[in-house]
Design an enzyme around this catalytic site. Structure first.
Site, PDB file in Angstrom:
ATOM      1  N   LYS A   1      34.571  39.464  -6.869  1.00 31.50           N
ATOM      2  CA  LYS A   1      33.654  40.587  -7.084  1.00 31.50           C
ATOM      3  C   LYS A   1      33.324  41.234  -5.741  1.00 31.50           C
ATOM      4  O   LYS A   1      33.110  40.533  -4.745  1.00 31.50           O
ATOM      5  CB  LYS A   1      32.390  40.048  -7.756  1.00 31.50           C
ATOM      6  CG  LYS A   1      31.358  41.082  -8.146  1.00 31.50           C
ATOM      7  CD  LYS A   1      30.196  40.391  -8.885  1.00 31.50           C
ATOM      8  CE  LYS A   1      29.113  41.353  -9.308  1.00 31.50           C
ATOM      9  NZ  LYS A   1      28.028  40.671 -10.056  1.00 31.50           N
TER      10      LYS A   1
ATOM     11  N   SER B   1      26.797  42.412 -14.646  1.00 27.83           N
ATOM     12  CA  SER B   1      27.351  43.339 -13.689  1.00 27.83           C
ATOM     13  C   SER B   1      28.770  43.007 -13.236  1.00 27.83           C
ATOM     14  O   SER B   1      29.447  43.868 -12.672  1.00 27.83           O
ATOM     15  CB  SER B   1      26.437  43.394 -12.461  1.00 27.83           C
ATOM     16  OG  SER B   1      26.417  42.136 -11.812  1.00 27.83           O
TER      17      SER B   1
ATOM     18  N   SER C   1      24.966  38.016 -15.274  1.00 28.69           N
ATOM     19  CA  SER C   1      26.139  38.819 -14.926  1.00 28.69           C
ATOM     20  C   SER C   1      27.483  38.104 -14.912  1.00 28.69           C
ATOM     21  O   SER C   1      28.519  38.747 -14.734  1.00 28.69           O
ATOM     22  CB  SER C   1      25.942  39.470 -13.564  1.00 28.69           C
ATOM     23  OG  SER C   1      25.104  40.574 -13.722  1.00 28.69           O
TER      24      SER C   1
END
Ligand code: GLN
Length: 478
Positions: A75, A150, A174
Site C-alpha cells: 500500500k 482504505s 481498512s
C-alpha cells in the site's frame, strides 16, 4: 491462470523447474496492464523482472528466504527507499522515501519481490477507495462496485490475481473490509505486533499493518515474517512471535462467541443467513457456540471518529510546505504558504478530518469529546476482555452489506462512516481480526466473516480460519 494456490506450492513448482519465476513476474506485469482500468496500482516497478532472475538463482542454489519469489504489492502509505510515497495525496505527489518501512524490509530480507505500490484512500481515510487523488479503484468481482477501503488497491490486486499477496494497513477496518468486499483473506494483527516504522501515521494508537492473501497458509507465512519487536517503533511488542505457519493447522475445538449486538438491525439478511449457516456447521462439528454481549458496541463509531480525527489532525500538521511536500503560495509569506500548500494539497475528506480533529481537541470541547471518547474506548476494550474470559474467539460479519456501487455513498460521509460499524471496535481495543471470504450474495458480490481474538492470540484466528477454509470452502485456484 496461476498453477498454485499457496506460496509453498509455488516454491515447489519453481524448484522442480515447472514454473519460471521470471515468466511468472512477466505474467503479473502483463495482468496489471490488462487490468489497468481497476486502477489498483499507483506505481509498478520495472526492476522486479531483473530481481526475479537473482531470486530464481538463489532458489536453484538452495539458499533462499522464506518468501523467495513471492510477488507482493504494498500500500502506498508504506515507505520503500528511493520509491515514491504519495499516500494517494497531492500533497506528497513528488515525495520519495529515504528509508524502508520495517515490515517491507522484512519481506525483502526473506527474498520477496515487491512489484509495486497500491492505490488507497488519501492517507488511508475512507471505506471505498474513492477518496484517492489518484482516482478510484474498481472491484474486480464487478467493476461497477467499490473494492472497499482504505486499502482498496491492495485488496483488488490480490483478488484480481495481479500479485501473490499484498500489505495493507488497518486503522478502523481498512484491511478486513476491502478483503470482505473483494472476497479474499485480510488480517489485522494485534496493535504492536508489527512495527509501524515507515508507515505514514494516520491515527498512531490505532494503525496496524497486515497482509492480504488468497489462503490462510500465505496469511500465516506473511504474518510470521512481518511480526516482532523493532527498535525503531517503541510501541512494537517484545511478546514472543509464535511459529504461526507450523502451528495454525493444529485445530483445537475453540469456544466461539456470537455478540448479539453485531447480528441485529442494519445487517443485510443475506449476510446474516450465510454466517448462521457456517455457525451451525461449526456447532455440528463440535465447536461450542456461546451468545455474548458487547454492551458498549453502539458507541464505537462515535468514539473511533473522535479519537482518530484528533490523532490525524496532529499527525498531518507536519505537511506544511516546509518539509516533505509540494509547496505553494508566496514564498516570503509564511501563513500564505501554509494555507495554500494545505488547501491545494489535501482532498476534501482529509480536510474534514483535520477540522473535526482540531475541534474535538480545542480547549472548550476537549473534555466533552476527546476525554470522553478515551473513557468510552476503555469500556469497549473492557467488554472484549470480559468476553474473552468466556470464549476464545468471536465471530461477526465484517461489513453490514456487500460492496456498494461506485458513487453511492460519496455525498454522505455519515453513511460512509457507518460502513465501519463492525470493524472499528477491534482497533479501539487493539485486538487482532481476520476476514474470511465465506461466499457470495445473490448479486454475485463476496461476503466476509470477521473473526476476532484477544490481544496477541492471532494463532486462534488462523486456526479457526484454516478449519473453515479446509472443511467448508472450495479449494479454488485463482
Ligand atoms: N474506513 C475507516 C476510516 O475511514 C478506516 C480507515 C482505515 O482503517 N485506515 O477511518
Amino acid at each position: 491462470m496461476l498453477q498454485y494456490k499457496t506460496h509453498s506450492q509455488k516454491l515447489n513448482l519453481i524448484k522442480n523447474g515447472k514454473l519460471s519465476l521470471t515468466e511468472n513476474v512477466e505474467y503479473f506485469r502483463d495482468s496489471i496492464n490488462k487490468n489497468a482500468d481497476l486502477n489498483a496500482f499507483n506505481f509498478v516497478f520495472e526492476e522486479v523482472v531483473e530481481e526475479s532472475r537473482k531470486i530464481e538463482e538463489k532458489i536453484h542454489d538452495g539458499k533462499y528466504g522464506k518468501l523467495a519469489g513471492m510477488v507482493i504489492a504494498v500500500k502506498d502509505v508504506l515507505a520503500l527507499k528511493d520509491k515514491p510515497l504519495t499516500c494517494s495525496s497531492n500533497i506528497l505527489k513528488k515525495f520519495k522515501s529515504i528509508y524502508t518501512a520495517t515490515a517491507v524490509q522484512k519481506l525483502l530480507d526473506e527474498d520477496a519481490l515487491i512489484i509495486g505500490k497500491t492505490n488507497c484512500d488519501e492517507f488511508a481515510m475512507g471505506s471505498s477507495n474513492e477518496n484517492s487523488a489518484r482516482g478510484v479503484v474498481k472491484n474486480p468481482v464487478n467493476t461497477e462496485f467499490v473494492p472497499g477501503g482504505s486499502s482498496g488497491g491492495s485488496a483488488a490486486a490480490v483478488a484480481a490475481g495481479l500479485c501473490d499477496a499484498s500489505l495493507g494497513t488497518d486503522t478502523g477496518g481498512s484491511i478486513r473490509q476491502p478483503a470482505s468486499f473483494c472476497g479474499i483473506y485480510g488480517f489485522k494483527p494485534t496493535y504492536g505486533r508489527v512495527s509501524r516504522f515507515g508507515l505514514t501515521a494516520f491515527a498512531s494508537s490505532f494503525d496496524t499493518i497486515g497482509p492480504f492473501a488468497r489462503s490462510v497458509d500465505d496469511i500465516s507465512l506473511l504474518l510470521q515474517v512481518i511480526s516482532g519487536k523493532d527498535k525503531y517503533d517503541s510501541t512494537s511488542s517484545d511478546k514472543e512471535v509464535p511459529d504461526f505457519l507450523s502451528e495454525y493447522q493444529n485445530a483445537t475445538k475453540l469456544k466461539i462467541g456470537l455478540p448479539q449486538e453485531f447480528f441485529s438491525d442494519g445487517l443485510d439478511p443475506e449476510i446474516r443467513d450465510i454466517l448462521y449457516d457456517y455457525i451451525s456447521k461449526l456447532k455440528t462439528d463440535g465447536f461450542e457456540i456461546i451468545d455474548i454481549h458487547l454492551p458498549h458496541h453502539e458507541y464505537s463509531i462515535a468514539a473511533y471518529y473522535i479519537l482518530t480525527t484528533a490523532e490525524a489532525s496532529t499527525n498531518l500538521a507536519r505537511y506544511d510546505g516546509v518539509r516533505y511536500t509540494t509547496r505553494s503560495g508566496k514564498k516570503d509569506d509564511l501563513i500564505n504558504m501554509y494555507t495554500n500548500t494545505r488547501s491545494e494539497g489535501f482532498g476534501d475528506e482529509v480536510k474534514r478530518r483535520i477540522m473535526l480533529g482540531t475541534y474535538v481537541l480545542s480547549a472548550g470541547y476537549y473534555d466533552a469529546y476527546y476525554a470522553k471518547a478515551q473513557k468510552v474506548r476503555r469500556l469497549i476494550q473492557k467488554d472484549f476482555f470480559d468476553a474473552f474470559e468466556k470464549v476464545d474467539v468471536i465471530i461477526t460479519p465484517t461489513s453490514p452489506f456487500t460492496a456498494f456501487k461506485l458513487g453511492e455513498k460519496t455525498s454522505d460521509p455519515l453513511q460512509m462512516y457507518l460502513s465501519d460499524i463492525y470493524t472499528t471496535s477491534a482497533n479501539l481495543a487493539g485486538i487482532p481480526g481476520i476476514n474470511v471470504p465465506v461466499g457470495s450474495a445473490g448479486n454475485g458480490l463476496p461476503i466476509g466473516m470477521q473473526i476476532l481474538a484477544n490481544q496477541f492470540e492471532e494463532l486462534k484466528l488462523l486456526r479457526l480460519s484454516s478449519y473453515i477454509e479446509s472443511n467448508y470452502l472450495k479449494n479454488e485456484v485463482v
